[in-house]
Design a protein around this motif. Structure first.
Motif, PDB file in Angstrom:
ATOM      1  N   GLU A   1       0.822  -1.229   0.000  1.00  0.00           N
ATOM      2  CA  GLU A   1       0.000   0.000   0.000  1.00  0.00           C
ATOM      3  C   GLU A   1       0.843   1.260   0.000  1.00  0.00           C
ATOM      4  OE1 GLU A   1      -3.090  -0.285   2.948  1.00  0.00           O
ATOM      5  OE2 GLU A   1      -3.811  -2.174   2.116  1.00  0.00           O
TER       6      GLU A   1
ATOM      7  N   GLY B   1       5.304   4.474  -3.881  1.00  0.00           N
ATOM      8  CA  GLY B   1       6.592   4.446  -4.575  1.00  0.00           C
ATOM      9  C   GLY B   1       7.469   3.362  -3.983  1.00  0.00           C
ATOM     10  N   LEU B   2       8.509   2.991  -4.713  1.00  0.00           N
ATOM     11  CA  LEU B   2       9.491   2.020  -4.206  1.00  0.00           C
ATOM     12  C   LEU B   2      10.758   2.160  -5.043  1.00  0.00           C
ATOM     13  CD1 LEU B   2       9.672  -0.397  -2.090  1.00  0.00           C
ATOM     14  CD2 LEU B   2       9.196  -1.910  -4.018  1.00  0.00           C
TER      15      LEU B   2
ATOM     16  N   GLU C   1       4.046  15.820   4.375  1.00  0.00           N
ATOM     17  CA  GLU C   1       4.186  14.679   5.293  1.00  0.00           C
ATOM     18  C   GLU C   1       4.638  13.472   4.469  1.00  0.00           C
ATOM     19  OE1 GLU C   1       2.598  13.394   9.348  1.00  0.00           O
ATOM     20  OE2 GLU C   1       3.316  15.258   8.561  1.00  0.00           O
ATOM     21  N   GLU C   2       5.731  12.848   4.865  1.00  0.00           N
ATOM     22  CA  GLU C   2       6.235  11.687   4.132  1.00  0.00           C
ATOM     23  C   GLU C   2       6.173  10.434   4.987  1.00  0.00           C
ATOM     24  OE1 GLU C   2       9.881  12.113   1.976  1.00  0.00           O
ATOM     25  OE2 GLU C   2       9.402  14.183   1.423  1.00  0.00           O
ATOM     26  N   GLY C   3       6.063   9.315   4.301  1.00  0.00           N
ATOM     27  CA  GLY C   3       6.182   8.012   4.945  1.00  0.00           C
ATOM     28  C   GLY C   3       7.209   7.226   4.155  1.00  0.00           C
TER      29      GLY C   3
ATOM     30  N   LEU D   1       8.171   2.914   3.185  1.00  0.00           N
ATOM     31  CA  LEU D   1       7.894   1.492   3.416  1.00  0.00           C
ATOM     32  C   LEU D   1       9.034   0.824   4.184  1.00  0.00           C
ATOM     33  CD1 LEU D   1       6.302   0.576  -0.040  1.00  0.00           C
ATOM     34  CD2 LEU D   1       5.132   1.103   2.105  1.00  0.00           C
TER      35      LEU D   1
ATOM     36  N   LEU E   1       2.063  15.365  -4.751  1.00  0.00           N
ATOM     37  CA  LEU E   1       2.604  14.119  -4.176  1.00  0.00           C
ATOM     38  C   LEU E   1       3.578  13.428  -5.136  1.00  0.00           C
ATOM     39  CD1 LEU E   1       2.669  11.951  -1.951  1.00  0.00           C
ATOM     40  CD2 LEU E   1       0.576  10.973  -2.943  1.00  0.00           C
TER      41      LEU E   1
ATOM     42  N   VAL F   1       6.991  15.020  -4.778  1.00  0.00           N
ATOM     43  CA  VAL F   1       7.583  14.631  -3.484  1.00  0.00           C
ATOM     44  C   VAL F   1       8.101  13.189  -3.569  1.00  0.00           C
ATOM     45  CG1 VAL F   1       7.047  14.153  -1.048  1.00  0.00           C
ATOM     46  CG2 VAL F   1       6.194  16.248  -2.122  1.00  0.00           C
ATOM     47  N   CYS F   2       7.270  12.336  -4.149  1.00  0.00           N
ATOM     48  CA  CYS F   2       7.619  10.911  -4.224  1.00  0.00           C
ATOM     49  C   CYS F   2       8.862  10.700  -5.111  1.00  0.00           C
ATOM     50  CB  CYS F   2       6.402  10.158  -4.763  1.00  0.00           C
ATOM     51  SG  CYS F   2       6.542   8.416  -4.487  1.00  0.00           S
TER      52      CYS F   2
ATOM     53  N   GLU G   1      12.207   8.918  -3.715  1.00  0.00           N
ATOM     54  CA  GLU G   1      12.750   7.676  -4.312  1.00  0.00           C
ATOM     55  C   GLU G   1      14.168   7.903  -4.852  1.00  0.00           C
ATOM     56  OE1 GLU G   1      11.170   5.211  -3.485  1.00  0.00           O
ATOM     57  OE2 GLU G   1       9.236   6.161  -3.089  1.00  0.00           O
TER      58      GLU G   1
ATOM     59  N   HIS H   1      16.548   7.539  -2.134  1.00  0.00           N
ATOM     60  CA  HIS H   1      16.842   6.126  -1.832  1.00  0.00           C
ATOM     61  C   HIS H   1      17.980   5.622  -2.724  1.00  0.00           C
ATOM     62  CE1 HIS H   1      14.033   4.683   1.152  1.00  0.00           C
ATOM     63  NE2 HIS H   1      12.970   5.094   0.496  1.00  0.00           N
TER      64      HIS H   1
HETATM   65  O1  K1U Z   1       9.766   4.907  -0.818  1.00  0.00           O
HETATM   66  C1  K1U Z   1       8.905   4.455  -0.104  1.00  0.00           C
HETATM   67  O2  K1U Z   1       9.196   3.915   0.938  1.00  0.00           O
HETATM   68  C2  K1U Z   1       7.438   4.586  -0.483  1.00  0.00           C
HETATM   69  C3  K1U Z   1       6.764   5.802   0.137  1.00  0.00           C
HETATM   70  C4  K1U Z   1       6.729   6.904  -0.884  1.00  0.00           C
HETATM   71  C5  K1U Z   1       6.352   8.263  -0.362  1.00  0.00           C
HETATM   72  C6  K1U Z   1       5.108   8.541   0.162  1.00  0.00           C
HETATM   73  C7  K1U Z   1       4.797   9.794   0.612  1.00  0.00           C
HETATM   74  C8  K1U Z   1       5.704  10.797   0.522  1.00  0.00           C
HETATM   75  C9  K1U Z   1       6.943  10.528   0.028  1.00  0.00           C
HETATM   76  C10 K1U Z   1       7.255   9.254  -0.417  1.00  0.00           C
HETATM   77  C11 K1U Z   1       5.355   5.402   0.536  1.00  0.00           C
HETATM   78  O3  K1U Z   1       4.598   4.947  -0.247  1.00  0.00           O
HETATM   79  S1  K1U Z   1       4.894   5.678   2.170  1.00  0.00           S
HETATM   80  C12 K1U Z   1       3.208   5.133   2.325  1.00  0.00           C
HETATM   81  C13 K1U Z   1       2.177   5.950   1.654  1.00  0.00           C
HETATM   82  O4  K1U Z   1       1.417   5.398   0.899  1.00  0.00           O
HETATM   83  C14 K1U Z   1       2.005   7.407   1.862  1.00  0.00           C
HETATM   84  C15 K1U Z   1       2.523   8.059   2.957  1.00  0.00           C
HETATM   85  C16 K1U Z   1       2.338   9.434   3.129  1.00  0.00           C
HETATM   86  C17 K1U Z   1       1.626  10.164   2.201  1.00  0.00           C
HETATM   87  C18 K1U Z   1       1.089   9.520   1.094  1.00  0.00           C
HETATM   88  C19 K1U Z   1       1.276   8.140   0.932  1.00  0.00           C
END
Ligand code: K1U
Ligand code: ZN
Length: 171
Positions: free
Chosen positions: A43, A46-47, A89-91, A93, A127, A130-131, A135, A138
Motif C-alpha cells: 500500500e 513508490g518504491l 508529510e512523508e512516509g 515502506l 505528491l 515529493v515521491c 525515491e 533512496h
Molecule cells: O519509498 C517508499 O518507501 C514509499 C513511500 C513513498 C512516499 C510517500 C509519501 C511521501 C513521500 C514518499 C510510501 O509509499 S509511504 C506510504 C504511503 O502510501 C504514503 C505516505 C504518506 C503520504 C502519502 C502516501
C-alpha cells in the motif's frame, strides 16, 4: 511476478549508492514488475530498487487513487526543480508507521528510461513530485529520516529495532 522483501531502517544496505542500469533487458523489466507488485501489496505509492536490496537505478511510482498510473523510472535524473519548496508529510515502506515533514522542491522535471528503455521526461508537482525526490534519495542511499533531527532519528532507530525484534518468531 513476486513479492520482494523490503529492507527496514536502520539496515545498512539502505545506504548503498545504486549503480546505473547499463541495459534495459528482461531482468530489469521483471524487477520493475516485481517492485510494482510489492509496492501495491504494501500500500505504498513508490518504491526504489535499493529498498529491495537491488542496488541499481530503478524506481516505481503510482500516486493515482485507482492504482492505474504506474511509472517505471530507470536511470532517473532531475533536470529541473522549482525554487519554491514545500513541506509535505512523508512516509516510507522501509520505516513503517513513521511520518514526518521534509522540505522538497514543489515541482520537478525528471528524465528517465521507461520499461521499454526509451528516454522520456516527466513534469511533476504535488505528491508525485515529493515521491520522485524521496525515491531518488533512496537511490543515493538516503532515507527520509536523515532530514530529521539527530534526536528524532535516534528515537526512530530504537523503535524500528524493537519492532523488528518483537516480530521475530520466538524459539
Ligand atoms: O519509498 C517508499 O518507501 C514509499 C513511500 C513513498 C512516499 C510517500 C509519501 C511521501 C513521500 C514518499 C510510501 O509509499 S509511504 C506510504 C504511503 O502510501 C504514503 C505516505 C504518506 C503520504 C502519502 C502516501
Ligand atoms: Zn522510502
Amino acid at each position: 511476478m513476486a513479492i520482494l522483501n523490503i529492507l527496514r531502517y536502520p539496515d545498512p544496505r539502505l545506504h548503498r549508492v545504486a549503480k546505473p542500469v547499463l541495459l534495459v533487458d528482461q531482468r530489469i523489466r521483471d524487477l520493475a514488475d516485481d517492485m510494482l507488485e510489492t509496492m501495491y501489496e504494501a500500500e505504498g505509492v513508490g518504491l526504489a530498487a535499493s529498498q529491495v536490496d537491488v542496488h541499481e537505478r530503478v524506481v516505481v511510482i503510482d500516486t493515482s487513487d485507482d492504482h492505474d498510473q504506474p511509472y517505471v523510472l530507470i536511470n532517473p535524473e532531475l533536470i529541473a526543480s522549482s525554487a519554491e519548496f514545500t513541506e509535505a508529510e512523508e512516509g516510507c515502506l522501509s520505516v513503517p508507521q513513521i511520518y514526518d515533514k521534509v522540505p522538497r522542491h514543489s515541482r520537478v522535471t525528471v528524465r528517465a528510461q521507461g520499461r521499454d528503455g526509451v528516454w522520456f521526461e516527466l513534469e511533476a508537482d504535488g505528491l508525485l513530485a515529493v515521491c520522485i525526490q524521496h525515491e531518488m534519495d533512496h537511490l543515493m542511499g538516503k532515507v527520509f529520516v536523515e532530514y530529521l533531527s539527530p534526536l528524532k532519528r535516534e528515537r526512530i532507530k530504537t523503535k524500528m529495532l524493537k519492532k523488528t525484534r518483537d516480530e521475530q518468531p520466538r524459539r
